[in-house]
Design an enzyme around this catalytic site. Structure first.
Site, PDB file in Angstrom:
ATOM      1  N   GLU A   1       0.818  -1.228   0.000  1.00 44.92           N
ATOM      2  CA  GLU A   1       0.000   0.000   0.000  1.00 44.92           C
ATOM      3  C   GLU A   1       0.847   1.272   0.000  1.00 44.92           C
ATOM      4  OE1 GLU A   1      -3.347  -0.004   2.675  1.00 44.92           O
ATOM      5  OE2 GLU A   1      -3.792  -2.090   2.244  1.00 44.92           O
TER       6      GLU A   1
HETATM    7  C1  LIG Z   1       2.857  -9.221   0.188  1.00 43.50           C
HETATM    8  C2  LIG Z   1       2.308  -8.211  -0.743  1.00 43.50           C
HETATM    9  C3  LIG Z   1       0.925  -8.040  -0.857  1.00 43.50           C
HETATM   10  C4  LIG Z   1       0.408  -7.151  -1.787  1.00 43.50           C
HETATM   11  N1  LIG Z   1      -0.943  -7.090  -2.000  1.00 43.50           N
HETATM   12  C5  LIG Z   1      -1.414  -6.384  -3.067  1.00 43.50           C
HETATM   13  C6  LIG Z   1      -2.776  -6.459  -3.453  1.00 43.50           C
HETATM   14  O1  LIG Z   1      -3.584  -7.151  -2.843  1.00 43.50           O
HETATM   15  N2  LIG Z   1      -3.171  -5.772  -4.547  1.00 43.50           N
HETATM   16  C7  LIG Z   1      -2.311  -4.998  -5.265  1.00 43.50           C
HETATM   17  O2  LIG Z   1      -2.721  -4.422  -6.257  1.00 43.50           O
HETATM   18  N3  LIG Z   1      -1.023  -4.864  -4.903  1.00 43.50           N
HETATM   19  C8  LIG Z   1      -0.543  -5.548  -3.836  1.00 43.50           C
HETATM   20  N4  LIG Z   1       0.775  -5.455  -3.486  1.00 43.50           N
HETATM   21  C9  LIG Z   1       1.637  -4.453  -4.140  1.00 43.50           C
HETATM   22  C10 LIG Z   1       2.085  -3.356  -3.139  1.00 43.50           C
HETATM   23  O3  LIG Z   1       0.977  -2.701  -2.631  1.00 43.50           O
HETATM   24  C11 LIG Z   1       3.108  -2.334  -3.658  1.00 43.50           C
HETATM   25  O4  LIG Z   1       2.501  -1.351  -4.378  1.00 43.50           O
HETATM   26  C12 LIG Z   1       4.136  -2.872  -4.518  1.00 43.50           C
HETATM   27  O5  LIG Z   1       4.729  -4.002  -3.914  1.00 43.50           O
HETATM   28  C13 LIG Z   1       5.239  -1.845  -4.766  1.00 43.50           C
HETATM   29  O6  LIG Z   1       5.852  -2.198  -5.970  1.00 43.50           O
HETATM   30  P1  LIG Z   1       7.206  -3.028  -6.087  1.00 43.50           P
HETATM   31  O7  LIG Z   1       7.229  -4.080  -5.040  1.00 43.50           O
HETATM   32  O8  LIG Z   1       7.305  -3.434  -7.485  1.00 43.50           O
HETATM   33  O9  LIG Z   1       8.303  -1.984  -5.681  1.00 43.50           O
HETATM   34  P2  LIG Z   1       8.992  -0.905  -6.638  1.00 43.50           P
HETATM   35  O10 LIG Z   1       7.953  -0.023  -7.231  1.00 43.50           O
HETATM   36  O11 LIG Z   1       9.919  -1.586  -7.571  1.00 43.50           O
HETATM   37  O12 LIG Z   1       9.795  -0.022  -5.597  1.00 43.50           O
HETATM   38  C14 LIG Z   1      11.066  -0.447  -5.096  1.00 43.50           C
HETATM   39  C15 LIG Z   1      11.567   0.602  -4.099  1.00 43.50           C
HETATM   40  O13 LIG Z   1      11.714   1.864  -4.762  1.00 43.50           O
HETATM   41  C16 LIG Z   1      11.043   2.871  -4.021  1.00 43.50           C
HETATM   42  N5  LIG Z   1      10.529   3.878  -4.959  1.00 43.50           N
HETATM   43  C17 LIG Z   1       9.878   3.696  -6.128  1.00 43.50           C
HETATM   44  N6  LIG Z   1       9.592   4.880  -6.673  1.00 43.50           N
HETATM   45  C18 LIG Z   1      10.075   5.838  -5.848  1.00 43.50           C
HETATM   46  C19 LIG Z   1      10.090   7.267  -5.848  1.00 43.50           C
HETATM   47  N7  LIG Z   1       9.540   7.989  -6.807  1.00 43.50           N
HETATM   48  N8  LIG Z   1      10.681   7.885  -4.800  1.00 43.50           N
HETATM   49  C20 LIG Z   1      11.238   7.201  -3.791  1.00 43.50           C
HETATM   50  N9  LIG Z   1      11.240   5.868  -3.740  1.00 43.50           N
HETATM   51  C21 LIG Z   1      10.667   5.194  -4.750  1.00 43.50           C
HETATM   52  C22 LIG Z   1       9.919   2.154  -3.293  1.00 43.50           C
HETATM   53  O14 LIG Z   1       9.544   2.894  -2.131  1.00 43.50           O
HETATM   54  C23 LIG Z   1      10.603   0.834  -2.950  1.00 43.50           C
HETATM   55  O15 LIG Z   1      11.332   1.009  -1.763  1.00 43.50           O
HETATM   56  C24 LIG Z   1       1.295  -6.344  -2.551  1.00 43.50           C
HETATM   57  C25 LIG Z   1       2.674  -6.475  -2.383  1.00 43.50           C
HETATM   58  C26 LIG Z   1       3.188  -7.399  -1.514  1.00 43.50           C
HETATM   59  C27 LIG Z   1       4.667  -7.546  -1.403  1.00 43.50           C
END
Ligand SMILES: Cc1cc2nc3c(=O)[nH]c(=O)nc-3n(C[C@H](O)[C@H](O)[C@H](O)COP(=O)(O)OP(=O)(O)OC[C@H]3O[C@@H](n4cnc5c(N)ncnc54)[C@H](O)[C@@H]3O)c2cc1C
Length: 805
Positions: free
Chosen positions: A501
């Site tokens: 989230e």
């Molecule tokens: C266990 C789990 C359950 C989930 N459940 C759902 C669900 O039910 N439905 C759903 O739709 N999604 C879900 N998600 C997705 C979740 O809500 C996150 O949005 C998603 O994991 C973030 O994308 P990413 O992991 O690809 O990280 P990335 O987007 O690759 O980010 C990697 C890192 O870069 C940082 N970052 C990226 N952009 C910036 C910026 N502009 N400035 C500073 N820092 C930045 C992030 O903070 C993070 O630390 C889930 C994820 C997990 C792991």
């Protein structure tokens, strides 16, 4: 005489700015000063004439509306339109979503404390309390988290059924649809309690009750959709999930590549206007068992079948998962927890167009819908995981630090361990205070978008640090997994709450201040809206009003910061006179003025560049967050009836928050891109140097002691935590060990006096009873306490084959 006039002028200007009086009072005040100067002083006539000319030249364009617009605000507006940050539609929707309240007061530089104190305290209805004491307690007793996460990798079937039968998935669904219709506070109390013992079970409950189809349906669904889905969701006949994230769209969720093309097709044997969907999603919680999938995709209507637009943008629909073309059921495995999470793909899935949530009128509204729903859900579900874990951590770690002895002393008596206990206790009080306030705000009907980001970020970060402290204090006991390890999964899973989230780095660096600066600021959003107003005349009028309000605010904050800095807030009227607490209202008022000034100058100097200066934005966000959390601590203290024994928690939290605020202000000033402005701001904010210091060791020890002994304060701090099963054993051992301490003291005294010899513990206890140092009853009590202690310090071991599945 002129020196007196100058002094008088200074005092008048300062007082007018400090109290933020209306413009006409300014004009009148300055006029009176000029008249006094003219008639009382001995200034040569030529000078007086010159002074009056300058006075009129400056004052007239500012105070005569027609001139002011012509000469000042329209010119500024033209410049502003050029430098104004470019925002995409999704960014605009995200910024406009949700509401603001108390946080905007803190942003103003002059918080009206009565507004905070007037927010009703959160409370549970009789029905909600009965649910917590009944089904929730029963559920907690059923949970064996080790079995769930190590052996089954899922909840037992009877637990799934128990959750459905007792409507755990229907806390937010209104009673008219068969749900429980609980308040946000009740929702968070339930989740916190369960989170304390099982991340798997709590997450399974949390998802349908936060950002999911039910929330979206309630707010935007058509009557037909609500009538169809909500009763089925309430009865647990449908298991929902919501799919936004995909391999190429994580944090930048609005860039999803998943598409829906409006077209004609066959559905149920009839030609229907529908949407052909293609998607590739991952990380979707509950997807492997979901029967209904909430899907976010980009909608296109190349043949204009539903309206004039071709590219609608993000849209949400509800899709039964048994439709042809859907792949679902595979699982991810999030750091050894067993809640069901997995990917899903859709290939040319054809759905009727009225499956869009809210129908075709909501086509393209998906991003706004998601952001608005997220603002409430995100403030409830993930912060509850931090609070639940934190309450469990405070309860068991204080107890363990009293039960576990090394060097003949409970480990909690060592200052190093006490330091970590202090952080656990005070941070729990601080974080829970913020949760209570936020829940109260949501229960008043608000959808606080900035607060939800603050809560999500800080509760999960604090919980992660707590998880480390609590593991450190437990030593090997925390490390070795097994049915008796009540900690490791909390520690292990803390990065999950950090990531979901809105991953935390992004939330801190981009969202809190980025959104706060626009939403909480008294004038920035009005300026932006005015600059974008298609009605040029109306835009000019609104911009002028906002601009001069803004200038007044900055001027006021310049004077307020300096005055509050020179006096360290001593003359601020605190809204309460509680001893030991009133001072914090004064200091927080000072911080609010400093922050407001800093925020304005950051925006003026950096403009749209501030978006890329994430380090500065993160620091400013931290200041706002810590002010909010500190104010919630003050409110909690009042709500709980000013319990004097809670004061160490209040004082430690406030002193620590003030120090952190000071560090972040210092960080902004040190790294401010314009050195001259940075020096001026430093003189205004810290005219006598940096005032705040870390809480003393004495105060820190008082906080640690709260966790180390049973008391009403400890009960209030850990209220709502589950105290049964393995945790119950720790709590009983804690009480037994404390009750046996006077008996142990008698034995140690006898050893020192040479009545009995020092020897191994069991022999020593026998020798003590034989020598009449302790009674037979005390002997039994001591043996029982030692047995309980041994049980708690024991860790699980396994035959090698038991660990292989
Ligand atoms: C266990 C789990 C359950 C989930 N459940 C759902 C669900 O039910 N439905 C759903 O739709 N999604 C879900 N998600 C997705 C979740 O809500 C996150 O949005 C998603 O994991 C973030 O994308 P990413 O992991 O690809 O990280 P990335 O987007 O690759 O980010 C990697 C890192 O870069 C940082 N970052 C990226 N952009 C910036 C910026 N502009 N400035 C500073 N820092 C930045 C992030 O903070 C993070 O630390 C889930 C994820 C997990 C792991």
């Amino acid at each position: 005489m002129s020196a007196v006039i100058i002094l008088l002028a200074l005092i008048v200007v300062w007082a007018l700015a400090y109290h933020r009086v209306a413009q006409w009072i300014w004009v009148t005040g300055l006029l009176v000063l000029m008249l006094a100067h003219t008639f009382i002083g001995h200034t040569p006539k030529v000078w007086l004439v010159l002074e009056w000319i300058v006075f009129i030249l400056v004052l007239a364009p500012v105070s005569i509306l027609f001139l002011r617009r012509r000469l000042i605000s329209n010119a500024v507006l033209a410049w502003y339109r050029k430098v104004m940050p470019k925002m995409s539609r999704t960014e605009k929707e995200a910024i406009e979503a949700g509401t603001v309240g108390w946080e905007a007061e803190l942003f103003s530089g002059k918080p009206q404390w009565q507004k905070l104190l007037a927010i009703p305290a959160p409370h549970l209805t009789v029905e909600e309390q009965a649910f917590i004491d009944g089904p929730v307690e029963q559920l907690c007793r059923m949970i064996n988290d080790y079995d769930i996460t190590q052996n089954r990798l899922d909840m037992p079937q009877e637990m799934w059924q128990f959750l459905k039968d007792n409507k755990f998935f229907a806390m937010i669904i209104p009673k008219s649809y068969g749900g429980l219709e609980f308040s946000a506070f009740a929702n968070s109390e339930v989740l916190s309690k369960v989170y304390g013992i099982s991340i798997t079970v709590a997450t399974t409950i949390g998802v349908p009750n936060s950002l999911g189809p039910a929330e979206l349906l309630l707010r935007y669904g058509t009557e037909e959709q609500k009538n169809h889905y909500l009763p089925r969701l309430a009865r647990g006949e449908e298991i929902p999930c919501f799919a936004l994230t995909g391999p190429d769209a994580g944090s930048d969720a609005s860039s999803i590549p998943d598409t829906g093309i409006v077209c004609r097709g066959q559905f149920d044997g009839k030609e229907t206007i529908g949407i052909r969907l293609n998607w590739d999603k991952r990380y979707i919680t509950l997807a492997p068992v979901a029967t209904v999938l909430g899907l976010a995709f980009k909608l296109y209507d190349p043949e204009h079948l539903i309206g004039p637009e071709e590219d609608y943008g993000i849209t949400c629909a509800l899709i039964p998962t048994n439709m042809p073309g859907i792949t679902i059921g595979r699982r991810h495995f999030p750091v050894n927890t067993a809640f069901l999470n997995g990917p899903t793909q859709g290939k040319d899935v054809f759905i009727p167009v009225d499956w869009i949530i809210g129908g075709t009128k909501m086509a393209g509204q998906g991003w706004r819908m998601l952001v608005e729903c997220l603002s409430a859900g995100r403030a409830i579900s993930l912060p509850s995981s931090g609070i639940g874990g934190g309450k469990m951590a405070a309860l068991v770690t204080g107890a363990y630090a009293r039960i576990r002895k090394q060097f003949n002393l409970p480990i909690g008596r060592f200052e190093g361990v006490a330091e970590a206990l202090t952080r656990i206790g005070a941070n729990l009080y601080y974080m829970d205070a913020a949760r209570r306030l936020t829940m109260a705000i949501i229960d008043q009907g608000e959808h606080p978008s900035v607060l939800s980001a603050i809560m999500k970020y800080h509760a999960t970060e604090i919980a992660r640090r707590m998880a480390c402290d609590t593991m450190d204090i437990h030593g090997g006991k925390g490390i070795c997994l097994g049915p008796h390890n009540y900690l490791a999964r909390f520690f292990q899973s803390s990065p999950i709450a950090i990531t979901v989230e809105g991953a935390n780095i992004l939330t801190r660096s981009l969202i809190i201040f980025g959104q706060g600066a626009i939403r909480c600021h008294r004038y920035v959003l009005s300026e932006l809206r005015a600059a974008q107003d298609p009605d040029i005349k109306q835009g000019e009028k609104l911009f002028d009003k906002a601009l001069f309000g803004h200038i007044g605010l900055i001027l006021s904050n310049i004077f307020r910061s300096l005055f509050l800095g020179l006096t360290n807030g001593r003359f601020v009227k605190a809204p309460v006179s509680s001893p030991g607490v009133g001072r914090y209202y004064q200091l927080l008022t000072r911080c609010s003025a400093d922050f407001s000034l800093l925020a304005d100058f950051s925006m003026i100097v950096l403009g749209s560049e501030l978006k890329r200066k994430e380090r500065l934005s993160a620091r400013l966000g931290d200041i706002l967050s810590k002010m909010y959390m500190m104010s919630s601590v003050l409110k909690r203290y009042e709500e709980e009836g000013r319990q004097g024994t809670d004061l160490p928690l209040v004082q430690w939290s406030c002193q620590n928050a003030l120090l952190e605020i000071q560090q972040q202000i210092d960080g902004v000033l040190q790294n401010f891109p314009n050195k001259a402005i940075s020096i001026i701001l430093r003189c205004l904010i810290f005219p006598l140097g940096k005032p705040f210091v870390a809480p003393s060791d004495h105060l820190s020890q008082q906080v640690a002691e709260i966790l180390l002994s049973p008391s009403a304060t400890r009960d209030r701090l850990t209220h709502g935590a589950f105290k049964g099963n393995v945790i119950g054993e720790v709590e009983s051992a804690f009480l037994a060990v404390i009750a046996a301490e006077p008996i142990e003291a008698k034995i140690h005294k006898a050893v020192r006096n040479g009545i009995i010899k020092n020897q191994a513990l069991s022999a020593l206890i026998t020798a003590a009873v034989n020598a009449d140092v302790i009674t037979a009853e005390e002997h039994t009590q001591l043996l029982a306490a030692n047995k309980a202690r041994q049980k708690v310090i024991a860790v699980d071991d396994f035959a090698p084959e038991e660990l292989v599945h």
